[in-house]
Write an enzyme that holds these catalytic residues in place. Structure first.
Site, PDB file in Angstrom:
ATOM      1  CB  SER A 136      -1.951  -5.462  33.034  1.00 49.00           C
ATOM      2  OG  SER A 136      -2.681  -6.237  32.129  1.00 49.00           O
ATOM      3  CG  HIS A 216     -15.940 -14.561  29.263  1.00 53.14           C
ATOM      4  ND1 HIS A 216     -16.439 -15.281  28.203  1.00 53.14           N
ATOM      5  CD2 HIS A 216     -14.895 -13.858  28.788  1.00 53.14           C
ATOM      6  CE1 HIS A 216     -15.708 -15.038  27.128  1.00 53.14           C
ATOM      7  NE2 HIS A 216     -14.765 -14.177  27.463  1.00 53.14           N
ATOM      8  CE  LYS A 247     -17.165 -12.734  24.100  1.00 52.94           C
ATOM      9  NZ  LYS A 247     -15.820 -12.447  24.572  1.00 52.94           N
ATOM     10  CB  THR A 277     -21.032   4.647  12.646  1.00 47.95           C
ATOM     11  OG1 THR A 277     -20.503   5.486  11.620  1.00 47.95           O
ATOM     12  CG2 THR A 277     -22.549   4.647  12.573  1.00 47.95           C
TER      13      THR A 277
HETATM   14  C1  LIG Z   1     -14.802 -11.495  23.899  1.00 42.93           C
HETATM   15  C2  LIG Z   1     -14.035 -10.687  24.908  1.00 42.93           C
HETATM   16  C3  LIG Z   1     -13.963  -9.295  24.806  1.00 42.93           C
HETATM   17  C4  LIG Z   1     -14.456  -8.572  23.592  1.00 42.93           C
HETATM   18  O1  LIG Z   1     -15.829  -8.469  23.599  1.00 42.93           O
HETATM   19  P1  LIG Z   1     -16.575  -8.311  22.183  1.00 42.93           P
HETATM   20  O2  LIG Z   1     -17.865  -7.681  22.556  1.00 42.93           O
HETATM   21  O3  LIG Z   1     -16.692  -9.675  21.614  1.00 42.93           O
HETATM   22  O4  LIG Z   1     -15.719  -7.427  21.352  1.00 42.93           O
HETATM   23  C5  LIG Z   1     -13.392  -8.589  25.847  1.00 42.93           C
HETATM   24  N1  LIG Z   1     -12.880  -9.199  26.921  1.00 42.93           N
HETATM   25  C6  LIG Z   1     -12.882 -10.547  27.034  1.00 42.93           C
HETATM   26  C7  LIG Z   1     -12.302 -11.179  28.243  1.00 42.93           C
HETATM   27  C8  LIG Z   1     -13.446 -11.327  26.021  1.00 42.93           C
HETATM   28  O5  LIG Z   1     -13.408 -12.654  26.112  1.00 42.93           O
END
Ligand SMILES: *Cc1c(COP(=O)(O)O)cnc(C)c1O
Length: 409
Positions: A136, A216, A247, A277
């Site tokens: 990791s 991202h 995002k 759910t």
């Molecule tokens: C925000 C984030 C997540 C989690 O995603 P959500 O849909 O907001 O729960 C997972 N991995 C990384 C790298 C993130 O920045």
């Protein structure tokens, strides 16, 4: 036992370390993003959001809103239960087809968040593979770390994006042992990118599976928004690709995409998928509309890259220290938790600009920062105003600058 006191002490610890979190109460305004209203001390005021992960403004896109409206009208609000007990809704099935296609995989599976998709999938893969060793990256997101922990198998942490270290750890392990390499493509705090092909080369050489968090990057990179792996023509080499719908896609939910029996096994074994759910049909339909739109349109991606580059230039010209990277993320280094908070407060109070300070443990101590995320909706004028405001804040708080020559290098 004074239970209440234990909680008060825990909060006091955070205050003492200058990292007690305060949330800003905001109302996003559909059609006006990044303009929004904030409620501070009982008063409403207009602000500009500069720290949203709605990276492309898809949360207010007319096609996405229309899809959500249509689905609420047709199917109501809730999903009605877990998919296991109450049946799966067709909007999620359609969304999963869209996502599998996006990543060039046979299957995809949607979860209630990206966090859950990471935690549930990594933990389940780690449990299903006999005597698995998980490798990791040290900067992996909290949700991946939690997945590794819950897998309950041995883990080895490699230095961030360090291929040599990763290879050392792979070499040290029994060649016949099951291995899973978990990493991200775009790291969200520094905005740097993993060498996906080189990591897949190592995985091939040492017989490891690969798990890639593209949270991202999806929607924003690659000709159809499939992420960095699509941009680098590496999607077929990665065993499991994970992404979020929350995002760049502007909605809510997380997912994995993979081939063959992998998705079926996660669907069948992952507690974080089974016992909760499902996403409501309207959210699934909105997400599908967003993914489909960004598969066909490059306009949002191009505008985001253009405005991010413009922001970096405007800050560099004023000696505001930006951690350099090749992505859409603009990390502005402050290097002190109190000053990062003071800078953020001043930006809001004086200029109506909202940029949340980022402190430990999200970033290492001493690298506290303001994380700026320009979108297609941040105009040239807004960028100039941001640069001027940061310049004034840097002057008032006497924050460190980069020299202009340094910035130009
Ligand atoms: C925000 C984030 C997540 C989690 O995603 P959500 O849909 O907001 O729960 C997972 N991995 C990384 C790298 C993130 O920045």
């Amino acid at each position: 036992m004074d239970y209440a006191r234990i909680f008060r002490d825990a909060i006091d610890t955070l205050h003492g370390e200058q990292r007690y979190r305060v949330f800003l109460d905001i109302e996003r305004i559909a059609g006006a993003f990044p303009h929004a209203r904030a409620h501070v001390d009982g008063r409403a005021r207009n602000i500009i959001i500069w720290c949203s992960n709605d990276y492309l403004g898809m949360g207010q896109h007319p096609e996405v809103i229309a899809a959500a409206r249509q689905a609420v009208g047709a199917h109501g609000v809730g999903a009605g239960g877990t998919r296991n007990i109450s049946g799966t809704n067709s909007a999620i099935v359609a969304l999963e087809d869209e996502l599998a296609d996006l990543h060039g995989k046979t299957d995809a599976l949607v979860f209630t968040s990206g966090y859950i998709s990471n935690e549930a999938t990594i933990a389940t893969v780690g449990k299903l593979l006999p005597d698995c060793l998980i490798l990791s990256d040290e900067l992996n997101h909290a949700s991946m770390i939690e997945g590794v922990r819950r897998a309950g198998c041995e883990k080895a942490i490699f230095r961030h994006n360090d291929l040599q270290h990763l290879e050392e750890l792979l070499k040290r392990a029994d060649p016949d042992r099951a291995k899973l390499i978990v990493f991200e493509s775009v790291y969200s705090m520094d905005g740097d990118i993993a060498p996906i092909h080189a990591i897949c080369d190592l995985a091939g050489r040492y017989g490891a599976m690969t798990y890639l968090d593209e949270v991202h990057a999806v929607g924003m990179y690659g000709p159809r928004g499939g992420g960095i792996a699509e941009r680098d023509a590496a999607m077929a080499r990665v065993d499991i690709i994970e992404g979020t719908l929350a995002k760049a896609f502007g909605c809510l939910g997380g997912y994995i995409a993979a081939d063959g029996a992998i998705v079926d096994a996660i669907r069948s074994y992952a507690a974080g998928f089974i016992f909760t759910t499902a996403l409501p049909p309207a959210v699934a339909a909105a997400a599908k509309a967003s993914v489909a739109h960004l598969k066909a349109s490059n306009a949002e991606r191009e505008a985001q890259q253009r405005q991010a580059a413009r922001t970096k230039r405007a800050l560099a010209e004023r000696g505001i220290p930006v951690i350099s990277n090749e992505t859409h993320i603009v990390p502005v280094l402050v290097g002190d938790p109190q000053k990062a908070k003071a800078a953020s407060d001043m930006l809001l109070d004086r200029f109506g600009l909202y940029i949340q300070p980022i402190n430990f443990p999200t970033v290492p101590r001493g690298t506290e920062r303001l994380r700026v995320t320009p979108t297609p909706y941040h105009s040239d004028t807004l960028i100039e105003e941001l640069a001027e405001a940061l310049d004034a804040v840097w002057r008032t708080l006497d924050l460190p600058r980069t020299s202009r020559t340094e910035a130009a290098e």
